[in-house]
Design a protein around this motif. Structure first.
Motif, PDB file in Angstrom:
ATOM      1  N   GLY A 148      10.056   2.249 -11.552  1.00 56.11           N
ATOM      2  CA  GLY A 148       8.863   3.058 -11.775  1.00 56.11           C
ATOM      3  C   GLY A 148       8.106   2.617 -13.015  1.00 56.11           C
ATOM      4  O   GLY A 148       8.523   1.722 -13.748  1.00 56.11           O
ATOM      5  N   THR A 149       7.016   3.281 -13.241  1.00 57.13           N
ATOM      6  CA  THR A 149       6.202   2.968 -14.414  1.00 57.13           C
ATOM      7  C   THR A 149       6.756   3.680 -15.642  1.00 57.13           C
ATOM      8  O   THR A 149       7.114   4.856 -15.582  1.00 57.13           O
ATOM      9  CB  THR A 149       4.743   3.410 -14.193  1.00 57.13           C
ATOM     10  N   VAL A 150       6.851   2.950 -16.733  1.00 57.33           N
ATOM     11  CA  VAL A 150       7.301   3.528 -17.995  1.00 57.33           C
ATOM     12  C   VAL A 150       6.243   3.227 -19.048  1.00 57.33           C
ATOM     13  O   VAL A 150       5.628   2.153 -19.037  1.00 57.33           O
ATOM     14  CB  VAL A 150       8.679   2.956 -18.408  1.00 57.33           C
ATOM     15  N   ARG A 151       6.013   4.185 -19.913  1.00 57.89           N
ATOM     16  CA  ARG A 151       4.995   4.025 -20.958  1.00 57.89           C
ATOM     17  C   ARG A 151       5.671   4.067 -22.320  1.00 57.89           C
ATOM     18  O   ARG A 151       6.508   4.927 -22.598  1.00 57.89           O
ATOM     19  CB  ARG A 151       3.939   5.132 -20.857  1.00 57.89           C
ATOM     20  N   PHE A 152       5.280   3.109 -23.152  1.00 54.93           N
ATOM     21  CA  PHE A 152       5.823   3.015 -24.507  1.00 54.93           C
ATOM     22  C   PHE A 152       4.701   3.216 -25.520  1.00 54.93           C
ATOM     23  O   PHE A 152       3.552   2.822 -25.289  1.00 54.93           O
ATOM     24  CB  PHE A 152       6.449   1.642 -24.764  1.00 54.93           C
ATOM     25  N   GLY A 153       5.051   3.793 -26.650  1.00 50.58           N
ATOM     26  CA  GLY A 153       4.127   3.894 -27.764  1.00 50.58           C
ATOM     27  C   GLY A 153       4.772   3.346 -29.018  1.00 50.58           C
ATOM     28  O   GLY A 153       5.984   3.462 -29.197  1.00 50.58           O
ATOM     29  N   PHE A 154       3.975   2.726 -29.879  1.00 57.45           N
ATOM     30  CA  PHE A 154       4.490   2.222 -31.145  1.00 57.45           C
ATOM     31  C   PHE A 154       3.437   2.358 -32.233  1.00 57.45           C
ATOM     32  O   PHE A 154       2.236   2.333 -31.963  1.00 57.45           O
ATOM     33  CB  PHE A 154       4.969   0.766 -31.035  1.00 57.45           C
ATOM     34  N   ASP A 155       3.929   2.513 -33.445  1.00 56.68           N
ATOM     35  CA  ASP A 155       3.056   2.624 -34.607  1.00 56.68           C
ATOM     36  C   ASP A 155       2.645   1.211 -35.028  1.00 56.68           C
ATOM     37  O   ASP A 155       3.503   0.371 -35.299  1.00 56.68           O
ATOM     38  CB  ASP A 155       3.813   3.314 -35.747  1.00 56.68           C
ATOM     39  N   PRO A 156       1.367   0.899 -35.069  1.00 56.88           N
ATOM     40  CA  PRO A 156       0.948  -0.465 -35.431  1.00 56.88           C
ATOM     41  C   PRO A 156       1.417  -0.897 -36.814  1.00 56.88           C
ATOM     42  O   PRO A 156       1.562  -2.094 -37.068  1.00 56.88           O
ATOM     43  CB  PRO A 156      -0.587  -0.402 -35.347  1.00 56.88           C
ATOM     44  N   SER A 157       1.686   0.065 -37.693  1.00 58.16           N
ATOM     45  CA  SER A 157       2.169  -0.309 -39.030  1.00 58.16           C
ATOM     46  C   SER A 157       3.594  -0.862 -38.982  1.00 58.16           C
ATOM     47  O   SER A 157       4.057  -1.472 -39.957  1.00 58.16           O
ATOM     48  CB  SER A 157       2.108   0.899 -39.974  1.00 58.16           C
ATOM     49  N   VAL A 217       1.389   1.141 -24.237  1.00 64.11           N
ATOM     50  CA  VAL A 217       1.390   0.144 -23.166  1.00 64.11           C
ATOM     51  C   VAL A 217       2.223   0.677 -22.009  1.00 64.11           C
ATOM     52  O   VAL A 217       3.106   1.515 -22.194  1.00 64.11           O
ATOM     53  CB  VAL A 217       1.957  -1.209 -23.642  1.00 64.11           C
ATOM     54  N   SER A 218       1.963   0.172 -20.812  1.00 62.81           N
ATOM     55  CA  SER A 218       2.686   0.591 -19.620  1.00 62.81           C
ATOM     56  C   SER A 218       3.264  -0.620 -18.913  1.00 62.81           C
ATOM     57  O   SER A 218       2.684  -1.715 -18.939  1.00 62.81           O
ATOM     58  CB  SER A 218       1.761   1.338 -18.654  1.00 62.81           C
ATOM     59  N   GLY A 219       4.401  -0.414 -18.256  1.00 62.78           N
ATOM     60  CA  GLY A 219       5.034  -1.489 -17.505  1.00 62.78           C
ATOM     61  C   GLY A 219       5.963  -0.930 -16.457  1.00 62.78           C
ATOM     62  O   GLY A 219       6.112   0.287 -16.306  1.00 62.78           O
ATOM     63  N   VAL A 220       6.627  -1.836 -15.728  1.00 60.59           N
ATOM     64  CA  VAL A 220       7.579  -1.465 -14.691  1.00 60.59           C
ATOM     65  C   VAL A 220       8.986  -1.604 -15.244  1.00 60.59           C
ATOM     66  O   VAL A 220       9.340  -2.656 -15.784  1.00 60.59           O
ATOM     67  CB  VAL A 220       7.411  -2.354 -13.445  1.00 60.59           C
ATOM     68  N   LEU A 221       9.767  -0.545 -15.131  1.00 59.73           N
ATOM     69  CA  LEU A 221      11.135  -0.555 -15.650  1.00 59.73           C
ATOM     70  C   LEU A 221      12.011  -1.430 -14.754  1.00 59.73           C
ATOM     71  O   LEU A 221      12.141  -1.175 -13.556  1.00 59.73           O
ATOM     72  CB  LEU A 221      11.685   0.869 -15.711  1.00 59.73           C
ATOM     73  N   ILE A 222      12.621  -2.480 -15.336  1.00 55.10           N
ATOM     74  CA  ILE A 222      13.402  -3.434 -14.542  1.00 55.10           C
ATOM     75  C   ILE A 222      14.892  -3.427 -14.879  1.00 55.10           C
ATOM     76  O   ILE A 222      15.694  -3.897 -14.091  1.00 55.10           O
ATOM     77  CB  ILE A 222      12.837  -4.868 -14.699  1.00 55.10           C
TER      78      ILE A 222
END
Length: 354
Positions: free
Chosen positions: A336-345, A295-300
Motif C-alpha cells: 500500500g501507499t505509505v507517507r513519510f514526513g521529515f524535518d528539513p533541518s 513524500v509518498s511511496g509504496v511499502l515493499i
C-alpha cells in the motif's frame, strides 16, 4: 596535553598495493580509540605497525616523545592482545600472567603478586591455578587482558579480541573492557569491523577505507555528521538523496519533496543524509505538520527486530527506509501507499565534486 602516540605520515606498501597512505593520528593518554573499517581497509596493518611487527616504508611513529619507528616490539612501551589470545597452554593462568614480569627480571614472588593483582582486576583472582583449556572463551579473554596489563604499558593494542565470542558474551565483554580501560587509565587502540562495538567502547573512532583515514571523531558525531559518503554508508543505516542548489534553494532528487529548503552553507551539489529514525510515518487523511517535508511511496518491506521496525518504501524508483519504534501503525500496509514526513533541518549535506 601532549599526545601519547603520534603517527606522522605513516605509509606502508606491499608490492604495488598501498596498505597505509599518509596516516596522521594523535592519541592522548587514557583514550580509548577504535580503528574501524571493512576488511582490507588497513586497520590491522596500522596496528601491527604501531606494535613493531611491521616496519612502515615512510613516516614516523612516536610514543611518549620517543621515536620508536625503528625499534622492535619488545622495546616499545606497549602490549598487544591478539585475536586468538595466544595463551601458553602448558602454563597455569597465574603463570601465564606472571610471564611478563618474570621476563622483566622480577622475582618469582613479586611476579606472582603482580599477576594476582592483575587477575583481580579482571575478576579471575580465584582461577589462577587453572589451565587455559579449562576456561571459557570469555575467561581466556580476561586472562589475555590481565597478561597484557600486568606490566602497566603506556599503550595497549587489541586486535579484534572479542570476535570469537558469542553475541551475548561479546556485548557484556565490551562494557567490561571499557570499564577496565577507565580503571587503568591506559590508552587502548582497538581494531574492529563492528560499528556497534566501536560506538559502545571508543572515545573516538578512526574510520578507515582503502588505507586512508576517512574521519575521526566521537561515535555520535560521526553518526550525525559523516564527512563522506563512505562513512555515511558504513556507519549505521542512511537514506542518501542527491541534491543540487540553485538560487539559494536546495532541490532534492526525491519525488514529492518540495524544493523550498535553504541553507547558507550548502555546497552546490552532493548527497543529503537522512537517518531512518528521522522519518515519521504519517496517517492518511490527517493534517500534515507544515514544518515537515512529506513524500509518498509504496511499502515493499517490513522488517521487525523486536524493539523497532524498519519500513522500506519505493518512492518513484528510490528506496527510502524509515525506523519506527515497536510495530508499524495501521497506516503501513505491505503493497500500500505509505507517507513519510521529515524535518528539513535534519538533513546533513555532503558536498561532492561538480
Amino acid at each position: 596535553m601532549p599526545a601519547l602516540l603520534t603517527l606522522d605520515a605513516v605509509c606502508k606498501r606491499f608490492g604495488g598495493y598501498t596498505a597505509l597512505d599518509q596516516i596522521h593520528l594523535d592519541i592522548r593518554q587514557g583514550e580509548f580509540i577504535a580503528l574501524l573499517g571493512p576488511s582490507g581497509c588497513g586497520k590491522t596493518t596500522l596496528l601491527r605497525s604501531i606494535a613493531g611487527f611491521l616496519a612502515p616504508d615512510s613516516g614516523r611513529i612516536v610514543i611518549d616523545g620517543e621515536d620508536v619507528t625503528g625499534l622492535p616490539p619488545y622495546r616499545r612501551p606497549l602490549n598487544t592482545v591478539f585475536q586468538n589470545y595466544a595463551l601458553f597452554p602448558h602454563m597455569s593462568v597465574l603463570e601465564n600472567v606472571a610471564y611478563g614480569p618474570r621476563r622483566q627480571g622480577a622475582s618469582r614472588r613479586e611476579a606472582s603478586e603482580r599477576a594476582r593483582a592483575a587477575l583481580e582486576l579482571v575478576g579471575l583472582e580465584s582461577l589462577g591455578e587453572r589451565f587455559p583449556r579449562e576456561m571459557s572463551g570469555g575467561q581466556q579473554q580476561r586472562v589475555a587482558l590481565a597478561r597484557a596489563v600486568v606490566n602497566r604499558p603506556k599503550l595497549l593494542l587489541l586486535d579484534e579480541p572479542l570476535s570469537a565470542l558469542d553475541m551475548k558474551l561479546r556485548k557484556r565483554m565490551q562494557l567490561e573492557l571499557k570499564h577496565l580501560q577507565e580503571k587503568l587509565g591506559i590508552a587502548f587502540v582497538f581494531v574492529t569491523h563492528d560499528q556497534e562495538e566501536a560506538m559502545t567502547m571508543a572515545d573516538r573512532i578512526v574510520v578507515m577505507n582503502a588505507g586512508r583515514i576517512e574521519q575521526i571523531g566521537a561515535g555520535a558525531d560521526i553518526y550525525r555528521a559523516p564527512a563522506t559518503r563512505f562513512v555515511t554508508e558504513f556507519i549505521g543505516d542512511a537514506n542518501l538523496i542527491d541534491f543540487t542548489v540553485a538560487s539559494g534553494e536546495i532541490s532534492l532528487a526525491l519525488p514529492g519533496a518540495p524544493a523550498r529548503l535553504a541553507r547558507a552553507d550548502a555546497p552546490s551539489r552532493g548527497v543529503a543524509v537522512l537517518r531512518p529514525e528521522q522519518l515519521r510515518v504519517l496517517d492518511h487523511g490527517g493534517r500534515d505538520d507544515a514544518s515537515l517535508c512529506c513524500v509518498s511511496g509504496v511499502l515493499i518491506d517490513v522488517v521487525s527486530v523486536g524493539s523497532h521496525t524498519m519500513l522500506h518504501a519505493n518512492v518513484d524508483g528510490q528506496r527510502v527506509v524509515a525506523r519506527v519504534m515497536g510495530q508499524p501503525t495501521s497506516a503501513a500496509q505491505m503493497g500500500g501507499t505509505v507517507r513519510f514526513g521529515f524535518d528539513p533541518s535534519d538533513l546533513h549535506l555532503i558536498g561532492e565534486p561538480a
